[in-house]
Design a protein around this motif. Structure first.
Motif, PDB file in Angstrom:
ATOM      1  N   PRO A 176     -15.636 -30.962 -66.469  1.00 26.14           N
ATOM      2  CA  PRO A 176     -15.233 -29.812 -65.657  1.00 26.14           C
ATOM      3  C   PRO A 176     -16.417 -29.214 -64.905  1.00 26.14           C
ATOM      4  O   PRO A 176     -17.580 -29.442 -65.261  1.00 26.14           O
ATOM      5  CB  PRO A 176     -14.701 -28.822 -66.705  1.00 26.14           C
ATOM      6  N   THR A 177     -16.096 -28.457 -63.891  1.00 28.63           N
ATOM      7  CA  THR A 177     -17.136 -27.733 -63.156  1.00 28.63           C
ATOM      8  C   THR A 177     -17.466 -26.452 -63.913  1.00 28.63           C
ATOM      9  O   THR A 177     -16.699 -26.004 -64.781  1.00 28.63           O
ATOM     10  CB  THR A 177     -16.661 -27.372 -61.740  1.00 28.63           C
ATOM     11  N   LEU A 178     -18.580 -25.864 -63.586  1.00 34.95           N
ATOM     12  CA  LEU A 178     -18.967 -24.603 -64.201  1.00 34.95           C
ATOM     13  C   LEU A 178     -17.931 -23.526 -63.883  1.00 34.95           C
ATOM     14  O   LEU A 178     -17.598 -22.699 -64.739  1.00 34.95           O
ATOM     15  CB  LEU A 178     -20.356 -24.180 -63.730  1.00 34.95           C
ATOM     16  N   ASP A 179     -17.380 -23.569 -62.677  1.00 34.03           N
ATOM     17  CA  ASP A 179     -16.348 -22.606 -62.286  1.00 34.03           C
ATOM     18  C   ASP A 179     -15.091 -22.764 -63.142  1.00 34.03           C
ATOM     19  O   ASP A 179     -14.493 -21.765 -63.554  1.00 34.03           O
ATOM     20  CB  ASP A 179     -16.010 -22.776 -60.801  1.00 34.03           C
ATOM     21  N   GLU A 180     -14.698 -23.997 -63.438  1.00 36.01           N
ATOM     22  CA  GLU A 180     -13.527 -24.232 -64.298  1.00 36.01           C
ATOM     23  C   GLU A 180     -13.770 -23.696 -65.708  1.00 36.01           C
ATOM     24  O   GLU A 180     -12.859 -23.135 -66.323  1.00 36.01           O
ATOM     25  CB  GLU A 180     -13.194 -25.720 -64.359  1.00 36.01           C
ATOM     26  N   ILE A 181     -14.982 -23.852 -66.190  1.00 37.57           N
ATOM     27  CA  ILE A 181     -15.309 -23.338 -67.524  1.00 37.57           C
ATOM     28  C   ILE A 181     -15.260 -21.815 -67.535  1.00 37.57           C
ATOM     29  O   ILE A 181     -14.722 -21.203 -68.458  1.00 37.57           O
ATOM     30  CB  ILE A 181     -16.684 -23.861 -67.981  1.00 37.57           C
ATOM     31  N   LYS A 182     -15.792 -21.190 -66.498  1.00 39.39           N
ATOM     32  CA  LYS A 182     -15.768 -19.725 -66.410  1.00 39.39           C
ATOM     33  C   LYS A 182     -14.331 -19.209 -66.341  1.00 39.39           C
ATOM     34  O   LYS A 182     -13.986 -18.220 -66.994  1.00 39.39           O
ATOM     35  CB  LYS A 182     -16.562 -19.243 -65.196  1.00 39.39           C
ATOM     36  N   LYS A 183     -13.493 -19.870 -65.552  1.00 32.61           N
ATOM     37  CA  LYS A 183     -12.089 -19.461 -65.450  1.00 32.61           C
ATOM     38  C   LYS A 183     -11.367 -19.647 -66.780  1.00 32.61           C
ATOM     39  O   LYS A 183     -10.543 -18.819 -67.165  1.00 32.61           O
ATOM     40  CB  LYS A 183     -11.382 -20.245 -64.349  1.00 32.61           C
ATOM     41  N   ALA A 184     -11.678 -20.728 -67.491  1.00 31.14           N
ATOM     42  CA  ALA A 184     -11.057 -20.982 -68.792  1.00 31.14           C
ATOM     43  C   ALA A 184     -11.470 -19.919 -69.803  1.00 31.14           C
ATOM     44  O   ALA A 184     -10.648 -19.453 -70.596  1.00 31.14           O
ATOM     45  CB  ALA A 184     -11.431 -22.370 -69.289  1.00 31.14           C
ATOM     46  N   LYS A 185     -12.730 -19.521 -69.767  1.00 25.36           N
ATOM     47  CA  LYS A 185     -13.209 -18.475 -70.673  1.00 25.36           C
ATOM     48  C   LYS A 185     -12.490 -17.161 -70.392  1.00 25.36           C
ATOM     49  O   LYS A 185     -12.051 -16.466 -71.298  1.00 25.36           O
ATOM     50  CB  LYS A 185     -14.720 -18.304 -70.530  1.00 25.36           C
ATOM     51  N   GLU A 186     -12.346 -16.843 -69.120  1.00 24.30           N
ATOM     52  CA  GLU A 186     -11.640 -15.615 -68.729  1.00 24.30           C
ATOM     53  C   GLU A 186     -10.170 -15.681 -69.145  1.00 24.30           C
ATOM     54  O   GLU A 186      -9.613 -14.711 -69.658  1.00 24.30           O
ATOM     55  CB  GLU A 186     -11.754 -15.408 -67.223  1.00 24.30           C
TER      56      GLU A 186
END
Length: 76
Positions: A53-63
């Motif tokens: 995943p991209t870093l953005d996908e990880i951030k969205k998943a965390k949120e």
């Protein structure tokens, strides 16, 4: 990083088997999104089929995982 399993499951293209594989490979729990991305990169080196995943996908998943827990606590 809190709720690592839920966060992993909120990442697109990541399922239960991948989560189990990633957790088995973890030497320590990731503290932030970059740590989690590093775990994915290391796992990808061992298993080419693992989605990176991209870093953005990880951030969205965390949120998203945070919101799931927040909303579930409101229901109690």
């Amino acid at each position: 990083m809190d709720n690592i399993v839920l966060t992993l499951l909120c990442i697109p293209s990541i399922g239960r088997k991948t989560v189990l594989s990633l957790i088995k490979d973890m030497e320590k729990l990731p503290l932030n999104e970059l740590d989690l991305l590093e775990i994915f990169i290391n796992s990808k080196l061992k298993n080419k089929r693992i989605y990176l995943p991209t870093l953005d996908e990880i951030k969205k998943a965390k949120e998203k995982s945070y919101n799931i827990i927040l909303n579930s606590n409101k229901q109690i």
